[in-house]
Write an enzyme that holds these catalytic residues in place. Structure first.
Site, PDB file in Angstrom:
ATOM      1  CG  ASP A  38      -2.164   0.879   0.975  1.00  0.00           C
ATOM      2  OD1 ASP A  38      -2.006   2.099   0.777  1.00  0.00           O
ATOM      3  OD2 ASP A  38      -3.282   0.331   0.974  1.00  0.00           O
ATOM      4  CG  ASN A  43      -7.842  -4.304  -3.326  1.00  0.00           C
ATOM      5  OD1 ASN A  43      -9.059  -4.430  -3.490  1.00  0.00           O
ATOM      6  ND2 ASN A  43      -7.342  -3.502  -2.394  1.00  0.00           N
ATOM      7  CE1 TYR A  69     -12.627   2.601  -9.386  1.00  0.00           C
ATOM      8  CE2 TYR A  69     -14.896   2.286 -10.102  1.00  0.00           C
ATOM      9  CZ  TYR A  69     -13.846   1.946  -9.268  1.00  0.00           C
ATOM     10  OH  TYR A  69     -14.012   0.953  -8.333  1.00  0.00           O
ATOM     11  CE  LYS A 109     -11.660  -0.759 -10.280  1.00  0.00           C
ATOM     12  NZ  LYS A 109     -10.629  -1.578  -9.588  1.00  0.00           N
ATOM     13  CB  THR A 124     -13.940   0.888   0.329  1.00  0.00           C
ATOM     14  OG1 THR A 124     -14.338   1.544  -0.884  1.00  0.00           O
ATOM     15  CG2 THR A 124     -14.169  -0.613   0.187  1.00  0.00           C
TER      16      THR A 124
END
Length: 292
Positions: free
Chosen positions: A37, A99, A171, A175, A205
């Site tokens: 991360d 991820n 985005y 994806k 999230t």
């Protein structure tokens, strides 16, 4: 015994949210985990080693095995270093969970080049860069005659598959590209003993809470003892299963939310018109109306 005993896994974006839940579950199931991360903000700005290290500390305090990594997966060298760390620390690599992601939403007519580039870089290039370096490692092992039973789990989204969102051209495009990349990679890498799948998760999230029109839905409180359908922890079991050595599944994309897992299919023919000779514009106009 855990279902991932002896497996070495790299999980990107694992300092918070869904990625954190992946890392914790993988460790509980016996995997050695590289917790990646960068520690940036929702829009990708900044960096902080804290989130990755906190997850590692939580894993090791519970008796698991993990190390932190703060490389930027949107950079070629960062992705290479991440894969290299897994091999150096734990002697190999069996699983990649892509991820990591950011949001820089905006409507097309006003979207800045930087908004487009940064989201495509973290999501689509970030997925590919880690996948590419992991694939090179697995190919070399396979060519050397060593057995490979590796797994890649990518992270797509409903925004790029079944539910395009206004304001998320960058985005959604990234994806959708990840879903396509998954299918291509599954076909290419099977010969080396690598399976590749993707999930399209819906969960609470920091990114979904920041998405216009969605934050209020995900922020709804759940009474103690009730099933929390938007908990990110609901996403991780299917990812862990897809990462197991004996799982036979490859080339699939699964929508995952709460207590539901659905297999998704891509573009397909819904209506065809044909001609026995050259097309005329008038003929097409008469025969190809949009049916509501």
């Amino acid at each position: 015994m855990g279902s991932l005993d002896g497996r070495v896994a790299v999980i990107t974006g694992a300092g918070r949210g869904i990625g954190r839940e992946h890392a914790l579950l993988f460790a509980r199931e016996g995997a050695s985990v590289v917790v990646n991360d960068l520690g940036g903000a929702n829009d990708g700005s900044g960096a902080d080693s804290g989130p990755a290290q906190q997850v590692v500390d939580e894993i090791t305090a519970s008796g698991g095995t993990a190390v932190a990594n703060t490389d930027n997966v949107a950079e070629w060298a960062g992705a290479e270093a991440l894969v290299g760390q897994a091999v150096a620390e734990f002697g190999g690599l069996d699983v990649v969970v892509n991820n990591a992601g950011i949001l820089r939403d905006g409507f097309i007519a006003g979207l800045e080049e930087s908004q487009w580039d940064s989201v495509i870089a973290v999501h689509l290039k970030g997925h590919f860069a880690v996948l590419r370096h992991a694939a090179a490692y697995w190919k070399s092992r396979s060519k050397a005659g060593e057995p490979v039973a590796a797994s890649v789990i990518n992270t797509a989204s409903a925004s790029g598959t079944t539910m395009p969102n206004a304001g998320q051209a960058n985005y959604g495009s990234a994806k959708a590209g990840i879903a396509a990349l998954t299918l291509v990679a599954a076909g290419e890498l099977e010969r080396y003993g690598v399976r590749v799948n993707a999930i399209a998760p819906i969960a609470r999230t920091r990114l979904t809470l920041a998405t216009p029109g969605m934050g209020a839905i995900f922020a709804q409180e759940v009474e103690e003892g009730e099933f929390d359908a938007f908990s990110p922890a609901n996403i991780s079991p299917v990812v862990a299963y897809l990462a197991t050595e004996k799982c036979p599944i490859t080339g699939k994309v699964f929508a995952v939310q709460g207590g539901a897992i659905s297999e998704l299919a891509g573009w397909h023919d819904v209506r065809t018109i044909e001609t026995e000779g050259p097309w005329s514009i008038e003929d097409i106009a008469n025969r190809l109306p949009v049916e509501g």
